[in-house]
Design an enzyme around this catalytic site. Structure first.
Site, PDB file in Angstrom:
ATOM      1  N   GLY A   9       2.485  -3.251   8.044  1.00  0.00           N
ATOM      2  CA  GLY A   9       2.548  -3.462   9.501  1.00  0.00           C
ATOM      3  C   GLY A   9       4.285  -3.716   9.661  1.00  0.00           C
ATOM      4  CD  GLU A  50      -4.000  -8.954   3.135  1.00  0.00           C
ATOM      5  OE1 GLU A  50      -4.088  -9.033   2.017  1.00  0.00           O
ATOM      6  OE2 GLU A  50      -2.849  -9.321   3.851  1.00  0.00           O
ATOM      7  CB  THR A  94      -0.837   0.109   1.250  1.00  0.00           C
ATOM      8  OG1 THR A  94      -1.672  -1.167   1.209  1.00  0.00           O
ATOM      9  CG2 THR A  94      -1.722   1.411   1.539  1.00  0.00           C
TER      10      THR A  94
END
Ligand SMILES: CC(C)(COP(=O)(O)OP(=O)(O)OC[C@H]1O[C@@H](n2cnc3c(N)ncnc32)[C@H](O)[C@@H]1OP(=O)(O)O)[C@@H](O)C(=O)NCCC(=O)NCCSC(=O)CCCC(=O)O
Ligand SMILES: Cc1cc2nc3c(=O)[nH]c(=O)nc-3n(C[C@H](O)[C@H](O)[C@H](O)COP(=O)(O)OP(=O)(O)OC[C@H]3O[C@@H](n4cnc5c(N)ncnc54)[C@H](O)[C@@H]3O)c2cc1C
Length: 618
Positions: A102, A375, A63
């Site tokens: 993350g 997701e 992303t």
């Protein structure tokens, strides 16, 4: 700890840090699986031992500031330089910076980066690259890289979601994850060798799989470009169980607490009932309990399907990829929506104490709710499922046989419900099939009429997307109901267990119809009288389930340590636990808090302001 079983490792981590998002989470959930599935044997040999031993710590950086949903719109570029046999990674714009991955900000020293591949002046779409971002010696950030954390979020405080950008960073050609696509000259023989190692199907199939190989060509297309999206499919397939677990834990807390809590004398001078005896409490909690069971079963199904399809993919058979994508995308969205909304209801059902962190519920909520976004944003995922359903509909209309679970599509819609006072499971399934079939057809008809009215395909899609969403949701709901019914009928459960679970399953089906009544009644499928059967059945099921409600949540078997809740304790000592929690609050560790000297004292006693100022300086 040397735990090799993935499930066992998961439960170990959950016990060690319940509802805390691990700063190594992306390493084992996405980085390792991506190497396993997308790297060549040579790459695996090089990276896996390092990653498995936590020398390489990695994440999945896809992303960007400007794009998350639309992967083809990513702006990070990886341009091949044949002179040096390197890729040049670059973040040409502000919006091309990676943002959100993350474990990226401070933890990882490597990451798999999704970037637009350019070679021989042509763009080939998003591909994955292994990039080292920090030194493996002292963890310092390497030249050409900027990396940091994105700051505080809604939750996920224990995860260093980060940003990352590249300034014309050069990485070796071998760092492109090349299992499915290749750049550079690679002898054909290598592929044949690799292929024969991964499966036992005839070599001829392999040649077909790689039929676009050019001896001199620098880019070899994969058999299906969506193979590169494999890591997302894995995670979507496992999110369903994560959502189910969150909802189940919230139900444990709220239902146990409702059995301890008493409120309002039932009649003047009478005993205060357990709040679980209030029908309205049952109406809010028991359907969620049923939903938690249903989602757990759905989670198992979709993950097993993932494993089966993945096995076939390993053997070169990609036939079931679209079906798996549609199932995992839709169920990921359906389950995270249901669980997030349900956890909040569980919290509200605990009254004031539900708002305290001591309830354990806020932590569960903030852990589950990002599953609606990561997701694949849920609406977008539902629309992916709808896209598949539309294809199925047109195939059904052409008389083609549809695979397994979608066979209901295109069925005769002139039937009436078989529902009677008894509310048979078969009639429930039939109702859900009818609703989904009707909504799929309605969405298809809407698309068709817009196109016939002169709209372009993409305009017609957008103009039908609310109905497409409804259709996909109805499809996922049907899946959950049918899968629940199948599980009860197929499993060798004791007759007592079947009796109890049948009530839970019926409640799941009945409540779902009553909550979405318009969709079941719009075409007159149910009569008003039949709706009456369902309403009476739901209330009767509450009475049926009530004596077993606590046992049904105990059966999830979550230890107190995992629940982390004063309200959901197994021993029911709720009030003592709340009091102890309050006593241990940091602000209770001194009799007078420092803010008294700084702010209150000057208000109460203005002449002492200078003392207070002095204290503030200290
Ligand atoms: C929305 C799509 C699917 C659209 O992709 P696209 O290439 O533009 O495709 P399209 O033109 O709409 O459709 C083309 C076709 O590709 C199919 N397709 C799409 N995805 C898959 C798949 N995975 N498997 C198999 N097939 C797939 C679609 O169904 C279409 O098929 P069709 O043409 O209809 O036959 C894609 O962009 C996407 O997946 N977006 C979501 C991004 C995402 O999930 N990001 C996750 C980042 S990692 C993360 O969040 C980790 C968090 C974990 C944690 O913290 O715990
Ligand atoms: C806690 C957390 C952890 C994450 N971890 C990672 C990670 O490890 N690695 C990584 O790469 N990313 C990660 N992400 C990013 C995440 O995958 C994306 O945020 C997600 O894919 C959604 O994309 P977006 O932010 O671009 O949403 P957007 O697409 O901008 O969504 C905004 C709105 O637009 C709507 N919309 C967008 N496109 C369409 C469409 N085609 N049709 C209809 N509606 C549309 C959506 O429905 C939504 O309502 C993480 C995000 C979070 C919150």
């Amino acid at each position: 700890m040397g735990i090799t079983d993935m499930q066992e490792a998961f439960y170990y981590r959950e016990c060690a840090a319940a509802h805390e998002n691990s700063p190594l989470g992306l390493h084992y959930a996405m980085f390792l699986p991506t190497i396993n599935k997308q790297a060549t044997p040579e790459q695996k040999k090089k990276w896996l031992p390092l990653a498995e031993n936590y020398k390489m710590i990695g994440t999945y950086a896809q992303t960007e500031l400007g794009h998350g949903t639309f992967i083809r719109g990513l702006e990070t570029t990886a341009t091949y330089d044949p002179k040096t046999k390197e890729f040049i990674l670059d973040s040409p714009t502000l919006t091309s910076k990676k943002y959100w991955p993350g474990c990226l900000g401070k933890t990882s020293n490597h990451c798999v980066v999704m970037a637009q591949l350019y070679t021989q002046g042509k763009s080939h779409g998003p591909h994955m690259f292994m990039v080292q971002i920090r030194s493996m010696e002292d963890h310092s950030v390497l030249p050409g890289i900027e990396v940091g954390v994105i700051g505080n979020k809604f939750g996920y405080g224990t995860n260093d979601n980060g940003f990352l950008s590249f300034d014309k960073l050069r990485i070796p050609r071998e760092n492109m994850l090349m299992r499915y696509s290749q750049v550079g000259r690679i002898p054909r023989e290598n592929m044949l060798m690799r292929y024969s190692q991964v499966s036992r199907i005839p070599r001829e199939n392999m040649l077909m799989r790689y039929s676009q190989v050019h001896e001199d060509g620098t880019y070899v297309k994969p058999q299906n470009a969506k193979l590169a999206y494999g890591s997302m499919v894995l995670i979507r397939s496992s999110i369903v169980s994560d959502a189910a677990r969150g909802l189940a834990q919230a139900c444990v807390i709220s239902i146990r607490y409702s059995a301890v809590r008493r409120q309002t004398e039932a009649y003047p001078g009478g005993e205060e009932p357990q709040i679980l005896d209030y029908q309205t409490q049952q109406y809010r909690l028991f359907p969620l309990l049923a939903s938690a069971y249903s989602l757990q079963l759905a989670g198992k199904y979709v993950f097993n399907t993932y494993l089966e399809v993945n096995d076939q993919i390993e053997k070169g058979n990609l036939e079931s990829m679209p079906e798996l994508h549609a199932l995992s995308a839709g169920l990921k969205a359906f389950s995270t929506y249901e669980a997030s909304a349900g956890i909040e209801v569980c919290r509200i059902c605990c009254g004031g104490h539900g708002y305290s962190q001591a309830s354990g519920l806020p932590k569960i909520y903030v852990d589950v709710v990002p599953g609606c976004t990561y997701e694949g944003e849920n609406t977008v995922m539902m629309l992916q499922t709808a896209r598949y359903l539309m294809k199925c509909y047109s195939r059904a209309k052409q008389g083609q046989k549809l695979p397994g679970f979608v066979q209901y599509i295109g069925q005769n819609l002139n039937k009436k419900s078989c529902m009677s006072e008894e509310v048979a499971l078969g009639c429930l399934v039939m109702a859900y099939e009818h609703r989904a079939a009707r909504l799929v057809e309605a969405a298809a008809m809407r698309m068709q009429s817009l196109i016939q009215g002169g709209k372009k395909q993409h305009e017609a899609w957008n103009g039908s997307s609310v109905q497409l969403f409804w259709a996909a949701k109805a499809h996922c709901h049907l899946f959950c109901v049918k899968n629940f019914v199948d599980a009860i009928q197929a499993k060798s459960l004791s007759s007592k267990t079947v009796t109890v679970m049948k009530s839970v399953c019926q409640l799941y089906g009945v409540h779902g119809i009553l909550e979405n009544l318009g969709e079941f009644m719009q075409d007159g499928f149910f009569s008003g009288e039949q709706v009456g059967y369902l309403q009476r059945k739901m209330l009767a099921l509450f009475e049926n389930i009530r004596p077993n409600a606590v046992a049904l949540v105990d059966a999830f078997d979550y230890p107190d340590m995992v629940l982390g809740s004063c309200l959901g304790r197994y021993d029911g000592q709720v009030y003592q636990a709340l009091y102890d929690y309050a006593k241990s609050a940091p602000m209770n560790q001194t009799e007078i808090h420092s803010t008294y000297y700084k702010h209150l004292k000057p208000l109460i006693n203005p002449e002492t302001t200078s003392d207070a100022m002095q204290f503030a300086k200290l």
